[in-house]
Design a protein around this motif. Structure first.
Motif, short mmCIF file in Angstrom:
data_model
loop_
_atom_site.label_atom_id
_atom_site.label_comp_id
_atom_site.label_asym_id
_atom_site.label_seq_id
_atom_site.Cartn_x
_atom_site.Cartn_y
_atom_site.Cartn_z
N THR A 7 1.85 -4.54 0.28
CA THR A 7 0.70 -5.22 0.88
C THR A 7 -0.44 -5.15 -0.13
O THR A 7 -0.60 -4.15 -0.83
N ILE A 8 -1.21 -6.22 -0.19
CA ILE A 8 -2.36 -6.25 -1.10
C ILE A 8 -3.59 -5.89 -0.28
O ILE A 8 -3.96 -6.61 0.66
N ALA A 9 -4.22 -4.78 -0.64
CA ALA A 9 -5.41 -4.35 0.09
C ALA A 9 -6.59 -5.24 -0.27
O ALA A 9 -6.63 -5.83 -1.35
N GLU A 10 -7.54 -5.33 0.65
CA GLU A 10 -8.76 -6.08 0.35
C GLU A 10 -9.94 -5.13 0.47
O GLU A 10 -10.06 -4.40 1.46
N GLN A 11 -10.78 -5.13 -0.55
CA GLN A 11 -11.99 -4.32 -0.49
C GLN A 11 -13.15 -5.16 -0.97
O GLN A 11 -12.96 -6.14 -1.67
N ARG A 12 -14.32 -4.80 -0.53
CA ARG A 12 -15.51 -5.47 -1.04
C ARG A 12 -16.57 -4.41 -1.32
O ARG A 12 -16.81 -3.57 -0.45
N ASP A 13 -17.15 -4.41 -2.49
CA ASP A 13 -18.13 -3.40 -2.90
C ASP A 13 -17.58 -1.99 -2.69
O ASP A 13 -18.31 -1.09 -2.27
N GLY A 14 -16.27 -1.82 -2.90
CA GLY A 14 -15.68 -0.50 -2.76
C GLY A 14 -15.35 -0.09 -1.34
O GLY A 14 -14.81 0.99 -1.12
N GLU A 15 -15.67 -0.93 -0.37
CA GLU A 15 -15.32 -0.63 1.02
C GLU A 15 -14.02 -1.33 1.38
O GLU A 15 -13.90 -2.55 1.22
N ILE A 16 -13.04 -0.55 1.89
CA ILE A 16 -11.77 -1.15 2.31
C ILE A 16 -12.02 -1.97 3.56
O ILE A 16 -12.67 -1.52 4.51
N ARG A 17 -11.51 -3.20 3.59
CA ARG A 17 -11.74 -4.06 4.76
C ARG A 17 -10.63 -3.86 5.78
O ARG A 17 -9.50 -3.52 5.45
N LYS A 18 -10.99 -4.12 7.03
CA LYS A 18 -10.09 -3.81 8.14
C LYS A 18 -8.73 -4.50 8.01
O LYS A 18 -7.69 -3.92 8.32
N ILE A 19 -8.72 -5.71 7.50
CA ILE A 19 -7.47 -6.44 7.34
C ILE A 19 -6.46 -5.61 6.54
O ILE A 19 -5.25 -5.69 6.77
N SER A 20 -6.97 -4.79 5.61
CA SER A 20 -6.07 -3.98 4.78
C SER A 20 -5.25 -3.01 5.63
O SER A 20 -4.08 -2.77 5.35
N TYR A 21 -5.88 -2.47 6.68
CA TYR A 21 -5.17 -1.53 7.56
C TYR A 21 -4.20 -2.29 8.47
O TYR A 21 -3.13 -1.78 8.83
N GLU A 22 -4.59 -3.50 8.86
CA GLU A 22 -3.66 -4.32 9.65
C GLU A 22 -2.40 -4.60 8.82
O GLU A 22 -1.28 -4.54 9.33
N LEU A 23 -2.61 -4.89 7.53
CA LEU A 23 -1.48 -5.18 6.65
C LEU A 23 -0.59 -3.96 6.42
O LEU A 23 0.63 -4.06 6.47
N VAL A 24 -1.19 -2.81 6.18
CA VAL A 24 -0.39 -1.60 5.96
C VAL A 24 0.43 -1.31 7.20
O VAL A 24 1.62 -0.97 7.10
N SER A 25 -0.18 -1.46 8.37
CA SER A 25 0.52 -1.12 9.61
C SER A 25 1.71 -2.05 9.82
O SER A 25 2.82 -1.62 10.13
N GLU A 26 1.48 -3.34 9.61
CA GLU A 26 2.57 -4.31 9.75
C GLU A 26 3.60 -4.09 8.65
O GLU A 26 4.80 -4.15 8.89
N GLY A 27 3.12 -3.81 7.45
CA GLY A 27 4.01 -3.55 6.32
C GLY A 27 4.93 -2.36 6.61
O GLY A 27 6.11 -2.38 6.26
N ARG A 28 4.38 -1.33 7.27
CA ARG A 28 5.19 -0.16 7.62
C ARG A 28 6.34 -0.56 8.55
O ARG A 28 7.47 -0.17 8.38
N ARG A 29 6.01 -1.38 9.55
CA ARG A 29 7.03 -1.82 10.51
C ARG A 29 8.14 -2.60 9.79
O ARG A 29 9.33 -2.41 10.05
N LEU A 30 7.74 -3.47 8.87
CA LEU A 30 8.74 -4.27 8.14
C LEU A 30 9.55 -3.38 7.20
O LEU A 30 10.77 -3.55 7.07
N ALA A 31 8.88 -2.45 6.54
CA ALA A 31 9.57 -1.56 5.60
C ALA A 31 10.60 -0.72 6.37
O ALA A 31 11.72 -0.50 5.89
N ASP A 32 10.22 -0.27 7.57
CA ASP A 32 11.18 0.50 8.39
C ASP A 32 12.38 -0.36 8.76
O ASP A 32 13.52 0.09 8.71
#
Ligand SMILES: Cc1cc2nc3c(=O)[nH]c(=O)nc-3n(C[C@H](O)[C@H](O)[C@H](O)COP(=O)(O)OP(=O)(O)OC[C@H]3O[C@@H](n4cnc5c(N)ncnc54)[C@H](O)[C@@H]3O)c2cc1C
Ligand SMILES: Nc1ncnc2c1ncn2[C@@H]1O[C@H](COP(=O)(O)O)[C@@H](O)[C@H]1O
Lengths: 327, 264
Positions: A7-32
């Motif tokens: 998953t490609i994380a998204e950050q702006r000014d060094g702050e991780i954006r919420k979509i990044s956590y949505e992606l990791v969570s979904e990515g985990r389900r797919l990886a499993d």
């Protein structure tokens, strides 16, 4: 053989954006589902200390590309770096967010890698070892279930606010590693000169948890304070129909619908909006829809979970008072 | 300043979408076809830049013969010439293939700027602009609401709204811009414009004319496979909130949103 979910994380000014956590969570389900590892790719400048954020959400690895030319985001630099990483590591699945940045990046990256890309998906699954993505088409008037053929990695973007976020487990951590890449200044043809913050300071409609929208029934720009007052109480952003935008009452960036923003808040309150097909297209993936309209036959009531037949100029201020009891 | 505008024909946004019995495609019988709304912004912006800086505007559309009508609309608005890429071998192709054919038609033309829409309101992919820009090896600027070309015609400054802020970006030319609502207010074709459009050049090109091989196009070459189209998940009309007065209704609604929907 291509292996692993990225998953490609998204950050702006060094702050991780919420979509990044949505992606990791979904990515985990797919990886499993694939029985493979999940890697988060994080790009930015002096960003490495943020890499630890992803382990608790299920990432196995975080690959960090740190370079002063990776802040702020530009298509040129990000596509160059990520395409190098993908070619060197050959992930099986590559997910990005369907945010403004993610869509721009995913489009060009897919072209560079010469692969198909499923944009703005609402459901992902692994079937027979391959990624199957479901995406609204015709602005949600139909859904397409798609998969990939001779196209690696299998690439898609996820609509913001649709994928559920895992409960972080602080005992879990991911291995952090430095990405190997080169960047040639000659390839960087665009430059961000200035960043102008929105005056309203409100959460963007595509990221808002709640939205109160006003249409032609608002009668004029001077009446939107009624919606702003409700929005302030319940923590919402204010949107609009195209009629309100075209009349010049509200900025273009507030328009919800087929030619505006597609939104998926938990709560969408449509005030003085008739529910034209183009408007419904933009908000029908909202979790709870409320319609306030004086015309009992307005089409919006066909889609609303809760309908109030009444004059918005009476109902909305009363709702604002009532809502105070619950927040 | 030579400008190319890509133009996709899509079902009118009023269209109710019906899924065909093959569950792979939509029923096109009653569809009214129009220029993609985002391409109207592209045409308008190209015309404004031409009015300011001179040069020529060429519109390029790919699809069946009916796309000619949308190209004529753009010519009637004021574009100078049109190219229709039409070939039976394109049937069933995906966007990636479309972009490659469009790139082949554009690559030998003179251009400083290319406009595409930010997305087609049909497949909602928004991928052709980026794919074209990559094929032509030029920068892309997506979701743009303001365009200013430098006096020397060598660079462009654009505004790109993102979540919560607007970026001001400069780029070298040639570049590709994807148009977003807010860029401008497209003009209507005037009657004299419509008359003039009939005499403007409109070239039709097949894949062979573009030096392309039919085998690389069509359903067989798709990288994105459609498994199934389905209607959207049904959303049923819910409750009409009871109450005699607006106050009672508001009180009931707030209670329902808290107790039942759990969103307050
Ligand atoms: C190419 C194209 C793209 C489009 N894209 C979009 C889009 O992205 N988004 C979009 O929204 N539209 C879009 N439209 C426009 C769409 O077709 C409708 O015209 C528009 O959504 C109507 O806006 P509205 O509901 O605010 O106004 P109206 O349809 O005029 O409805 C106003 C409603 O307010 C109610 N009302 C009036 N006074 C009161 C009151 N005092 N209290 C309570 N209710 C009241 C009325 O009963 C009525 O139902 C598009 C159209 C086209 C052709
Ligand atoms: N068949 C086509 N012919 C010409 N331009 C197209 C075509 N398909 C897409 N485009 C351009 O690319 C934009 C985005 O379309 P899409 O990537 O299909 O969502 C459109 O607004 C057009 O400008």
């Amino acid at each position: 053989m291509a292996q692993g979910v990225w998953t490609i994380a998204e950050q702006r000014d060094g702050e991780i954006r919420k979509i990044s956590y949505e992606l990791v969570s979904e990515g985990r389900r797919l990886a499993d589902a694939l029985g493979q590892e999940l890697t988060v790719v994080l790009l930015g400048s002096n960003i490495k200390d943020k890499a630890a954020a992803f382990g608790p959400y299920g990432a196995n690895k975080v690959m960090v590309a740190d370079d002063s030319r990776l802040e702020p985001y530009t298509t040129d630099a990000y596509v160059s770096v990520i395409s190098q990483l993908v070619k060197a590591n050959e992930p099986a699945v590559l997910l990005l967010g369907a945010s403004v940045q993610g869509k721009d990046l995913a489009g060009r990256l897919a072209a560079r890698l010469d692969v198909a890309m499923a944009q703005d998906c609402t459901v992902f699954a692994i079937e027979g070892g391959t990624l199957v993505a479901t995406r609204p088409i015709y602005a949600g008037k139909a859904y397409a279930k798609v998969t990939f053929e001779n196209s690696w990695p299998q690439m898609a973007t996820a609509r913001p606010k649709v994928m559920s976020v895992n409960e972080p487990d602080p005992s879990k951590s991911a291995e952090v590693m430095d990405a190997a890449f080169t960047l040639d200044d000659a390839d960087l043809k665009t430059k961000v000169m200035d960043v102008v913050k929105d005056e309203s300071g409100k959460v963007d409609l595509t990221e808002a948890d709640k939205i109160v929208s006003g249409g032609r029934g608002m009668k004029g720009p001077e009446n939107y304070y009624i919606l702003e007052a409700l929005a302030d109480v319940i923590g919402a952003s204010v949107g609009a129909s195209r009629s309100a935008v075209d009349a010049g009452w509200r900025p273009h960036s507030d328009q919800v619908g087929q030619t505006g923003k597609v939104v998926s808040p938990n709560l969408y309150v449509a005030c003085g909006i008739s529910g034209a097909i183009q408007h419904l297209a933009g908000m029908s993936t909202s979790k709870v829809i409320v319609a306030i309209n004086k015309d009992a036959d307005a089409p919006i009531f066909q889609k609303a979970d809760y309908g109030v037949v009444g004059d918005l100029f009476d109902v909305v201020p009363a709702l604002t008072e009532e809502a105070k009891k619950y927040v | 300043m030579n400008i190319i505008v890509c133009l996709k024909q899509v079902p009118d946004t009023e269209t109710q979408i019906k899924i065909g019995s093959d569950r792979q495609s939509i029923v096109t019988d009653d569809i009214k076809w129009v220029m993609n709304p985002y391409d109207e912004y592209g045409v308008e912006e190209a015309l404004r830049l031409k009015e300011k800086h001179g040069g020529e505007v060429t519109v390029v559309g790919l699809g069946p013969k009916r796309v000619t009508e949308s190209i004529r609309t753009a010519l009637a608005m004021g574009a100078d010439k049109g190219i229709l890429i039409s070939d039976g071998a394109l049937d069933g192709s995906d966007s990636l293939a479309h972009a490659k054919a469009i790139a082949a038609a554009i690559k030998d033309l003179q251009y400083d700027l290319i406009f595409t829409g930010q997305r087609g309101v049909d497949d909602d992919l928004g991928i052709v602009g980026a794919t074209l820009a990559e094929a032509l090896n030029i920068p892309q600027l997506s979701l743009i609401v303001k365009v200013e070309v430098a006096e020397d015609g060598k660079s462009v400054k654009v505004q790109r709204p993102i979540e919560g802020e607007t970026l001001v970006i400069t780029s070298t030319l040639p570049a590709l811009i994807t148009a977003q609502k807010g860029l401008n207010e497209p003009r209507y074709a005037s009657l004299p414009g419509i008359m003039k459009a009939k005499k403007k050049p409109l070239a039709e090109k097949s894949l062979a004319d573009l030096g392309l091989n039919s085998a690389d196009f069509g359903a067989g070459a798709r990288k994105m496979k459609i498994l199934e189209l389905t209607p959207p998940p049904a959303r049923e009309a819910g409750k009409i909130v009871p109450g005699e007065t607006p106050q009672e209704k508001a009180a009931q609604l707030a209670k329902l949103l808290h107790d039942e929907a759990k969103v307050l």
